[in-house]
Scaffold this motif. Structure first.
Motif, PDB file in Angstrom:
ATOM      1  N   SER A 116       0.714  -0.971  -0.040  1.00 49.50           N
ATOM      2  CA  SER A 116       0.066  -0.090   0.022  1.00 49.50           C
ATOM      3  C   SER A 116       1.005   1.218  -0.220  1.00 49.50           C
ATOM      4  N   ARG A 117       2.057   1.099   0.251  1.00 52.09           N
ATOM      5  CA  ARG A 117       3.081   2.233   0.451  1.00 52.09           C
ATOM      6  C   ARG A 117       3.780   2.366  -1.069  1.00 52.09           C
ATOM      7  N   HIS A 118       3.559   1.289  -1.892  1.00 53.04           N
ATOM      8  CA  HIS A 118       4.401   1.411  -3.054  1.00 53.04           C
ATOM      9  C   HIS A 118       3.804   2.079  -4.348  1.00 53.04           C
ATOM     10  N   GLN A 119       4.583   2.451  -5.287  1.00 55.87           N
ATOM     11  CA  GLN A 119       4.206   3.118  -6.616  1.00 55.87           C
ATOM     12  C   GLN A 119       3.082   1.999  -7.330  1.00 55.87           C
ATOM     13  N   GLU A 120       3.655   0.844  -7.314  1.00 63.00           N
ATOM     14  CA  GLU A 120       2.911  -0.156  -7.753  1.00 63.00           C
ATOM     15  C   GLU A 120       2.556  -1.546  -7.033  1.00 63.00           C
ATOM     16  N   PRO A 121       1.387  -1.540  -6.444  1.00 62.88           N
ATOM     17  CA  PRO A 121       1.076  -2.353  -5.348  1.00 62.88           C
ATOM     18  C   PRO A 121       1.100  -3.683  -5.811  1.00 62.88           C
ATOM     19  N   TYR A 180      10.049   4.303  -2.069  1.00 60.47           N
ATOM     20  CA  TYR A 180       8.748   4.012  -1.717  1.00 60.47           C
ATOM     21  C   TYR A 180       8.143   5.349  -1.610  1.00 60.47           C
ATOM     22  N   LYS A 181       6.859   5.264  -1.844  1.00 58.89           N
ATOM     23  CA  LYS A 181       6.110   6.547  -1.675  1.00 58.89           C
ATOM     24  C   LYS A 181       5.970   7.154  -0.246  1.00 58.89           C
ATOM     25  N   SER A 182       5.879   6.026   0.566  1.00 61.23           N
ATOM     26  CA  SER A 182       5.924   6.051   2.152  1.00 61.23           C
ATOM     27  C   SER A 182       6.746   5.019   2.663  1.00 61.23           C
ATOM     28  N   PRO A 183       7.676   5.160   3.651  1.00 65.06           N
ATOM     29  CA  PRO A 183       8.584   4.317   4.037  1.00 65.06           C
ATOM     30  C   PRO A 183       7.847   3.133   4.551  1.00 65.06           C
ATOM     31  N   ARG A 184       8.618   2.104   4.528  1.00 70.09           N
ATOM     32  CA  ARG A 184       8.131   0.732   5.137  1.00 70.09           C
ATOM     33  C   ARG A 184       8.528   0.940   6.882  1.00 70.09           C
ATOM     34  N   THR A 185       7.652   0.438   7.680  1.00 68.94           N
ATOM     35  CA  THR A 185       8.049   0.201   9.107  1.00 68.94           C
ATOM     36  C   THR A 185       8.811  -0.681   9.438  1.00 68.94           C
ATOM     37  N   ASP A 186       9.209  -1.706   8.463  1.00 68.01           N
ATOM     38  CA  ASP A 186      10.050  -2.556   8.845  1.00 68.01           C
ATOM     39  C   ASP A 186      10.938  -3.121   7.483  1.00 68.01           C
ATOM     40  N   THR A 187      11.699  -3.684   7.920  1.00 70.05           N
ATOM     41  CA  THR A 187      12.843  -4.193   6.683  1.00 70.05           C
ATOM     42  C   THR A 187      13.551  -5.281   7.194  1.00 70.05           C
ATOM     43  N   PRO A 188      13.893  -6.227   6.511  1.00 70.56           N
ATOM     44  CA  PRO A 188      14.772  -7.367   7.082  1.00 70.56           C
ATOM     45  C   PRO A 188      16.171  -7.106   7.026  1.00 70.56           C
ATOM     46  N   GLY A 206      14.568  -2.665  10.544  1.00 67.17           N
ATOM     47  CA  GLY A 206      14.254  -1.317  10.755  1.00 67.17           C
ATOM     48  C   GLY A 206      13.217  -0.706   9.658  1.00 67.17           C
ATOM     49  N   THR A 207      13.315   0.757   9.608  1.00 69.22           N
ATOM     50  CA  THR A 207      12.286   1.146   8.743  1.00 69.22           C
ATOM     51  C   THR A 207      13.348   1.290   7.481  1.00 69.22           C
ATOM     52  N   GLY A 208      12.676   1.669   6.343  1.00 66.57           N
ATOM     53  CA  GLY A 208      13.379   1.785   4.901  1.00 66.57           C
ATOM     54  C   GLY A 208      12.392   2.107   4.087  1.00 66.57           C
ATOM     55  N   SER A 209      12.989   2.530   3.064  1.00 57.18           N
ATOM     56  CA  SER A 209      12.371   3.105   1.716  1.00 57.18           C
ATOM     57  C   SER A 209      12.881   2.719   0.383  1.00 57.18           C
TER      58      SER A 209
END
Length: 294
Positions: A116-121, A180-188, A206-209
């Motif tokens: 949902s935070r991505h350009q092409e979901p 990302y349009k809006s950063p992830r709240t979690d990244t592996p 952690g967070t990441g985009s």
């Protein structure tokens, strides 16, 4: 004759001087930033508190009670001038192999979780980056991405995070992608990602985009001090080093992970002398000469 960019100096408050070599990212600018900051550390000028090199600039923090801003700028200009001739520069760096499992199920699942935070979901990050860069064949994309050596241009954000930029690649051949349009709240942890023309390997969760395209089988941070090659610093990345990706499948990825967890893994690396002059003259050909059979 090649010349490195001329540096602009800026005062930042009472304790910092910012040296801007260029506004656009160029490997040549980073070579100069590395050379200048290395020489600054070698001279150990009284009053300098910290020195940080960045992609195409460097920052110096100083104590104004020990050295005046004007005197420090004079020092910086003198050193900067001596490092403007690429023929006079030589960098001793390491080449390090990073085994990568591309288009893996872990980063695909994170793509789904944060669609949902991505350009092409509807696309995974890997498929999105492929599409943006005109690839329809997965293996062709992996070959292009893994064939280039990557220069560590800057370390920061989270401890151990290394921004790395492809060397010897024509501008229109650089694999790029927006964040990302809006950063992830979690990244592996250990995920490999692209943002703009830069690559990163996330050192911790952690967070990441940046767009996730694979997983590194090896850590870039080892706070447990189990791995012999990271015992001295705990961190793999050093500005100026060159990372080379090697694609691996799930079986080899798992095998390497087991070696890491047991403390038996040894990073494949070698010391090299990098000549900015030769790089500027020969580009990709020079990088292949340095890599050899690495």
């Amino acid at each position: 004759m090649f010349n490195l960019p001329e540096t602009n100096f800026h005062f930042c408050g009472d304790e910092y001087i910012y040296a801007e070599i260029s506004r656009d990212m160029r490997a040549e600018s980073n070579f100069k930033a590395l050379a200048v900051t290395e020489e600054l550390r070698r001279r150990n000028i009284p009053g300098i508190i910290d020195i940080v090199s960045s992609n195409a600039s460097y920052l110096v923090r100083y104590n104004p009670d020990v050295i005046s801003a004007r005197d420090l700028v004079d020092y910086l200009k003198e050193i900067d001038f001596t490092k403007s001739d690429p023929a006079a520069l030589g960098l001793s760096v390491r080449m390090v192999e990073i085994p990568i499992w591309y288009d893996d199920p872990i980063t695909r699942e994170y793509s789904r979780r944060f669609s949902s935070r991505h350009q092409e979901p509807k696309l995974s990050n890997f498929d999105y980056v492929m599409k943006l860069n005109g690839f329809t064949d997965k293996e062709a994309f992996i070959d292009r991405h893994s064939s280039a050596p990557y220069l560590i241009t800057m370390v920061g954000f989270l401890p151990g995070t290394a921004w790395h930029f492809p060397l010897g690649v024509k501008p229109d051949e650089i694999i790029q992608a927006p964040k990302y349009k809006s950063p992830r709240t979690d990244t592996p942890e250990r995920s490999v990602a692209i943002g703009g023309a830069f690559n990163v390997i996330y050192p911790v969760k952690g967070t990441g985009s940046y767009q996730l395209i694979g997983m590194s089988a090896v850590p870039v941070v080892d706070l447990s001090n189990q791995l012999i090659d990271l015992k001295d610093t705990s961190f793999l990345a050093r500005p100026g080093d060159i990372w080379k990706y090697r694609p691996v499948n799930e079986s080899e990825y798992t095998s390497i992970e087991e070696e890491v967890q047991s403390g038996r893994y040894r990073y494949k690396m070698k010391e090299i002398d990098l000549s900015p002059m030769e790089y500027m003259a020969k580009g990709k050909e020079y990088m292949y000469e340095l890599m050899g059979d690495f």
